[in-house]
Scaffold this motif. Structure first.
Motif, PDB file in Angstrom:
ATOM      1  N   LEU A 106       0.711  -1.172   0.064  1.00  0.00           N
ATOM      2  CA  LEU A 106      -0.146  -0.023  -0.112  1.00  0.00           C
ATOM      3  C   LEU A 106       0.798   1.219  -0.061  1.00  0.00           C
ATOM      4  O   LEU A 106       1.754   1.472   0.845  1.00  0.00           O
ATOM      5  N   ALA A 140      -1.493  -1.072  -4.270  1.00  0.00           N
ATOM      6  CA  ALA A 140      -2.642   0.012  -4.279  1.00  0.00           C
ATOM      7  C   ALA A 140      -2.202   1.227  -3.663  1.00  0.00           C
ATOM      8  O   ALA A 140      -1.092   1.541  -3.128  1.00  0.00           O
ATOM      9  N   LEU A 182      -2.932   5.214  -1.986  1.00  0.00           N
ATOM     10  CA  LEU A 182      -3.993   6.033  -1.174  1.00  0.00           C
ATOM     11  C   LEU A 182      -3.533   7.499  -0.841  1.00  0.00           C
ATOM     12  O   LEU A 182      -2.398   7.872  -1.230  1.00  0.00           O
ATOM     13  N   ASN A 237      -5.122  11.820  -0.379  1.00  0.00           N
ATOM     14  CA  ASN A 237      -6.105  12.650  -0.147  1.00  0.00           C
ATOM     15  C   ASN A 237      -6.138  14.032  -1.155  1.00  0.00           C
ATOM     16  O   ASN A 237      -6.891  14.896  -0.909  1.00  0.00           O
ATOM     17  N   PRO A 277      -5.635  -0.513  -6.924  1.00  0.00           N
ATOM     18  CA  PRO A 277      -6.870  -0.072  -6.274  1.00  0.00           C
ATOM     19  C   PRO A 277      -6.341   1.071  -5.737  1.00  0.00           C
ATOM     20  O   PRO A 277      -5.468   1.516  -5.321  1.00  0.00           O
ATOM     21  N   THR A 278      -7.366   2.055  -5.752  1.00  0.00           N
ATOM     22  CA  THR A 278      -7.209   3.428  -5.178  1.00  0.00           C
ATOM     23  C   THR A 278      -8.114   3.692  -3.902  1.00  0.00           C
ATOM     24  O   THR A 278      -9.302   2.968  -3.696  1.00  0.00           O
ATOM     25  N   TYR A 279      -7.492   4.466  -2.705  1.00  0.00           N
ATOM     26  CA  TYR A 279      -8.332   4.441  -1.440  1.00  0.00           C
ATOM     27  C   TYR A 279      -8.172   6.251  -1.349  1.00  0.00           C
ATOM     28  O   TYR A 279      -6.987   6.723  -1.353  1.00  0.00           O
ATOM     29  N   GLY A 298      -8.597   9.465   0.812  1.00  0.00           N
ATOM     30  CA  GLY A 298      -8.893   9.726   2.452  1.00  0.00           C
ATOM     31  C   GLY A 298      -7.743  10.168   2.961  1.00  0.00           C
ATOM     32  O   GLY A 298      -6.627  10.285   2.390  1.00  0.00           O
ATOM     33  N   PHE A 334     -10.498   5.666   8.812  1.00  0.00           N
ATOM     34  CA  PHE A 334     -10.566   5.349   7.276  1.00  0.00           C
ATOM     35  C   PHE A 334      -8.941   4.714   7.256  1.00  0.00           C
ATOM     36  O   PHE A 334      -9.101   3.253   6.648  1.00  0.00           O
ATOM     37  N   THR A 371      -8.960   0.824   5.688  1.00  0.00           N
ATOM     38  CA  THR A 371      -8.223   0.584   4.531  1.00  0.00           C
ATOM     39  C   THR A 371      -7.048  -0.367   4.848  1.00  0.00           C
ATOM     40  O   THR A 371      -6.916  -1.397   3.990  1.00  0.00           O
ATOM     41  N   GLU A 390      -9.008  -3.882   4.742  1.00  0.00           N
ATOM     42  CA  GLU A 390      -9.717  -4.097   3.555  1.00  0.00           C
ATOM     43  C   GLU A 390      -8.319  -4.650   2.340  1.00  0.00           C
ATOM     44  O   GLU A 390      -8.444  -5.700   1.755  1.00  0.00           O
ATOM     45  N   PHE A 391      -7.512  -3.696   2.525  1.00  0.00           N
ATOM     46  CA  PHE A 391      -6.301  -4.434   1.330  1.00  0.00           C
ATOM     47  C   PHE A 391      -5.264  -5.155   2.069  1.00  0.00           C
ATOM     48  O   PHE A 391      -4.776  -6.161   1.257  1.00  0.00           O
TER      49      PHE A 391
END
Length: 384
Positions: free
Chosen positions: A4, A28, A30, A32, A69-71, A73, A80, A84, A87-88
């Motif tokens: 991540l 993935a 992440l 903001n 995959p993108t998150y 936040g 959050f 995350t 989930e990942f």
């Protein structure tokens, strides 16, 4: 490995995500998008146009067949962060998600407070999430050589063997940071070391020098995959500024005497250092530090390299230094750890010829020359 990348829309986070994905990892990202917001605040933009994250991700899948995959936040939102990680379920977390500019942190009280709150609390939320969800996750975090300052002794890789009054110990290398931003990184390092010692986490702190360059093998595949090229006096680096000034026929603006020494690293080496750290994780309970740089030069030497490599006349001009720093100092940094893991460094003059001058030439119409000159003074307390 499942990796991540926090701050995966940023200057270094984006090419790192591509490099790791290209080398076979499940990645993935992440973000903001705070970095894009700083551009709006300061009235600047990347010299090289950059696409939004969804366009970038689609372009990478088109070229590589791999999905990122993108998150979206904020690390300040602890719920959050926990969600995350659940989930990942990463094996490693690469952490670029901090406000990264010393001048930005020195604008005024509000920017100093924002920088320290954003960086320190965000990282603390992440450490708690790792500690409570999966202590086998390896945290690889971008630090900075600026944590050390310019001590009058050799700079070791994070730790110092100390003898005092006949007794010996191994302690974290003393820090003398030069801005509120660099101070935030010191606080991060201490929090990371404590959680490794107290909770048995595993972490690698990469104290990185000044990064230069804008192109990696992956970003070169498609203009939609390009990463940022910052040149302004707040987020831009000294080398980027010098290259742009050379192409525009402007004098290279050296702060003070120019004898201040900086550790340097090519962006291609940065992404490779991250891969090496991810694939060779720290042990449980280990706080590991690498000094992530490949060479050191004074600001004046950097200007001289640009002048020598540029195919045209170049002038050098000295400005009053807006920063509070030693103009003459000793600087000898140990940086063997990543080389021992397999890093084969690029050197400064190579990348200038290969990519930086042509990139600037193609985009010089986007330069706002007023943004090249310093506006933030370390001696002023600024506005609240």
């Amino acid at each position: 490995m499942r990796v991540l990348v926090l701050g995966g829309d940023g200057y270094l986070g984006w090419p790192t995500a591509l490099h790791l994905s290209d080398r076979g990892h499940d990645v993935a990202v992440l973000d903001n998008f705070a970095r894009r917001g700083y551009d709006d605040e300061l009235g600047v933009c990347s010299l090289v146009p950059i696409e939004d994250l969804s366009t970038r991700v689609a372009a990478w899948e088109e070229h590589s067949g791999k999905r990122l995959p993108t998150y979206v936040g904020d690390l300040l939102d602890a719920d959050f962060v926990y969600a995350t990680l659940r989930e990942f379920a990463p094996d490693a977390v690469v952490h670029f998600a901090e406000q990264r500019a010393a001048p930005y942190s020195m604008i005024d009280r509000a920017h100093a407070v924002y920088t320290q709150h954003n960086n320190v609390i965000g990282t603390l939320n992440l450490l708690y999430a790792i500690g409570e969800l999966d202590r086998d996750i390896h945290l690889v975090k971008l630090g900075t050589m600026g944590e050390y300052g310019t001590p009058n002794v050799d700079i070791e890789e994070g730790w110092l063997e100390l003898e005092h009054n006949g007794r010996r110990d191994r302690v974290l290398f003393p820090k003398r940071p030069g801005s509120f931003y660099h101070l935030s990184k010191v606080h991060d390092s201490h929090n990371m070391e404590f959680t490794c010692r107290a909770w048995g986490l595993r972490a690698t702190d990469l104290n990185q020098g000044v990064v230069y360059g804008q192109t990696t093998p992956q970003t070169a595949l498609d203009p939609r995959l390009a990463t940022r090229f910052d040149y302004d006096s707040v987020f831009g680096t000294v080398l980027n500024r010098f290259v742009i000034q050379a192409v525009l026929g402007e004098p290279l603006t050296v702060y003070g005497t120019g004898n201040q020494i900086r550790g340097l690293i090519d962006i291609r080496d940065t992404v490779e250092c991250i891969r090496l750290a991810v694939e060779n994780p720290a042990e449980r309970g280990e706080f590991r530090v690498f000094n992530q740089m490949t060479e050191s030069k004074s600001v004046r030497q950097i200007a001289d390299v640009v002048s020598a490599q540029f195919p045209g006349p170049v002038q050098i001009e000295h400005l009053t230094n807006p920063r509070i720093e030693l103009q003459e100092h000793y600087y000898n940094v140990k940086h063997t750890g990543l080389v021992e893991l397999g890093l084969d460094p690029h050197l400064l003059s190579d990348v200038l010829i290969e990519s930086m001058f042509p990139i600037v030439e193609q985009n010089k119409h986007r330069v706002d020359t007023e943004k090249l000159y310093p506006t933030v003074q370390w001696t002023s307390s600024g506005n609240s």
